[in-house]
Scaffold this motif. Structure first.
Motif, mmCIF file in Angstrom:
data_model
loop_
_atom_site.group_PDB
_atom_site.id
_atom_site.type_symbol
_atom_site.label_atom_id
_atom_site.label_comp_id
_atom_site.label_asym_id
_atom_site.label_seq_id
_atom_site.Cartn_x
_atom_site.Cartn_y
_atom_site.Cartn_z
ATOM 1 N N UNK A 1 27.540 -19.742 -41.357
ATOM 2 C CA UNK A 1 27.422 -20.998 -42.116
ATOM 3 C C UNK A 1 26.401 -20.876 -43.244
ATOM 4 N N UNK A 2 25.337 -20.109 -42.993
ATOM 5 C CA UNK A 2 24.278 -19.975 -43.992
ATOM 6 C C UNK A 2 24.727 -19.216 -45.240
ATOM 7 N N UNK A 3 25.857 -18.517 -45.121
ATOM 8 C CA UNK A 3 26.415 -17.842 -46.304
ATOM 9 C C UNK A 3 26.990 -18.858 -47.291
ATOM 10 N N UNK A 4 27.362 -20.033 -46.776
ATOM 11 C CA UNK A 4 27.930 -21.084 -47.629
ATOM 12 C C UNK A 4 26.853 -22.082 -48.047
ATOM 13 N N UNK A 5 26.108 -22.567 -47.064
ATOM 14 C CA UNK A 5 25.027 -23.519 -47.331
ATOM 15 C C UNK A 5 23.767 -22.982 -46.666
ATOM 16 N N UNK A 6 22.802 -22.478 -47.452
ATOM 17 C CA UNK A 6 21.580 -21.917 -46.875
ATOM 18 C C UNK A 6 20.853 -22.939 -45.986
ATOM 19 N N UNK A 7 20.107 -22.426 -45.022
ATOM 20 C CA UNK A 7 19.278 -23.241 -44.124
ATOM 21 C C UNK A 7 20.086 -24.148 -43.195
ATOM 22 N N UNK A 8 21.381 -23.859 -43.038
ATOM 23 C CA UNK A 8 22.157 -24.655 -42.093
ATOM 24 C C UNK A 8 22.199 -23.927 -40.738
ATOM 25 N N UNK A 9 22.457 -24.667 -39.655
ATOM 26 C CA UNK A 9 22.634 -26.113 -39.610
ATOM 27 C C UNK A 9 21.295 -26.845 -39.726
ATOM 28 N N UNK A 10 21.347 -28.047 -40.266
ATOM 29 C CA UNK A 10 20.133 -28.849 -40.397
ATOM 30 C C UNK A 10 19.736 -29.466 -39.059
ATOM 31 N N UNK A 11 20.711 -29.609 -38.179
ATOM 32 C CA UNK A 11 20.448 -30.177 -36.856
ATOM 33 C C UNK A 11 21.346 -29.469 -35.840
ATOM 34 N N UNK A 12 20.743 -28.952 -34.772
ATOM 35 C CA UNK A 12 21.511 -28.424 -33.639
ATOM 36 C C UNK A 12 21.347 -29.450 -32.519
ATOM 37 N N UNK A 13 22.417 -30.203 -32.290
ATOM 38 C CA UNK A 13 22.356 -31.310 -31.334
ATOM 39 C C UNK A 13 22.948 -30.888 -29.991
ATOM 40 N N UNK A 14 22.131 -30.947 -28.959
ATOM 41 C CA UNK A 14 22.584 -30.624 -27.610
ATOM 42 C C UNK A 14 23.012 -31.912 -26.913
#
Length: 317
Positions: free
Chosen positions: A227-240
């Motif tokens: 994902x970071x190849x498309x939008x750097x610093x993603x994910x913004x939230x890892x929700x468990x």
């Protein structure tokens, strides 16, 4: 203290009160037995209270913290009657939760400088992960956000179909591939599509095989890297997502996931059908990860932003 001098959203609060009814009823039934024949909070009452909290799925470590806070309160105030215990519990538990959950808002605002805002949702099968994603998508859309879903749980036969049903119900676009496809590839395509569409929010569903399978955790790491190849610093939230009705097993799941991957927020579901609502208090305290949402009903609007004051007020009302 002035923790509870607040005006709560009446409709939301009524749903929360109703959703925590079983937990509250069970807790107070135990509490009344713990203080029967006692007028003062003493060592025996505190021992009994400790048992009540542990049996209400608050967890041992968090229970000990609460007992310690109440002991300090009793020592400071010299005398605390058992008739005051309910209010003391409300205040001390709210104080404990305040140390982790700083958010008091009734809605969650997407940061303006992160577009698209990417949420990767993790959790074992059966916890209500797909339903939580659907309800989140609905809330964001109602707030005027453009939402895209990504069906990266490609290992479970029904997962893609279930997410498609929610996408249709909420009327938001979904990016998917065939069952057995590479999850990272789905996530990559989802972000590319979201960027093209100018989406505000992307919610990525991920595989939920048993939390003790190391290869699943490796897969989640790969999804993040791609994902970071498309939008750097993603994910913004890892929700468990955790199933509150499983009590202590939810602790174990949280322990396994937080050890294997970075988790930045929690959603605790299925609190309305169980007497184990105390698990929210323990999980919030023990993992020092914000509980962002709680599920207190089956309706599409019954996934609520967690507000510590409202929760404690409903639990001890």
């Amino acid at each position: 203290m002035s923790f509870f001098k607040k005006i709560f959203s009446s409709e939301k609060k009524e749903t929360l009160d109703k959703g925590l009814e079983k937990s509250k009823s069970s807790f107070f039934s135990k509490l009344s037995k713990a203080v029967v024949g006692k007028s003062k909070v003493d060592d025996e009452v505190l021992d009994n209270l400790e048992e009540v909290l542990i049996s209400s799925d608050v967890g041992v470590n968090t229970t000990l913290k609460i007992i310690e806070r109440i002991e300090e309160r009793v020592a400071r105030d010299k005398y605390v009657g058992t008739d005051e215990l309910n209010q003391v519990l409300r205040e001390e538990i709210a104080g404990l939760l305040s140390e982790t959950n700083q958010n008091e808002a009734s809605t969650f605002e997407i940061p303006m400088d992160q577009k698209p805002y990417v949420i990767m949702v993790v959790g074992v099968n059966g916890v209500g992960k797909t339903t939580t994603i659907g309800k989140l998508a609905s809330q964001f859309k109602k707030a005027g956000k453009k939402v895209v879903l990504g069906a990266a749980d490609t290992f479970r036969a029904a997962a893609i179909d279930q997410l498609q049903i929610w996408a249709d119900r909420v009327d938001v676009p979904i990016v998917k591939q065939n069952m057995g496809s590479d999850p990272a590839s789905v996530a990559y395509d989802t972000l590319q599509s979201a960027v093209r569409q100018g989406a505000d929010v992307v919610i990525i569903d991920t595989a939920g095989r048993l939390h003790n399978k190391v290869n699943l955790m490796n897969e989640l790491s790969k999804v993040k890297r791609v994902m970071q190849k498309v939008v750097p610093d993603t994910p913004h939230d890892v929700m468990l997502v955790l199933d509150g009705s499983t009590g202590q097993n939810a602790f174990e799941q949280a322990k396994q996931f937080t050890a294997a991957t970075e988790v930045t927020s929690l959603a605790v579901t299925k609190l309305d059908g169980t007497a184990k609502g105390g698990v929210v208090i323990g999980i919030s305290d023990q993992f020092q990860i914000p509980v962002r949402y709680i599920g207190v009903g089956e309706g599409i609007d019954d996934l609520q932003v967690f507000n510590k004051y409202e929760f404690v007020d409903s639990f001890f009302k």
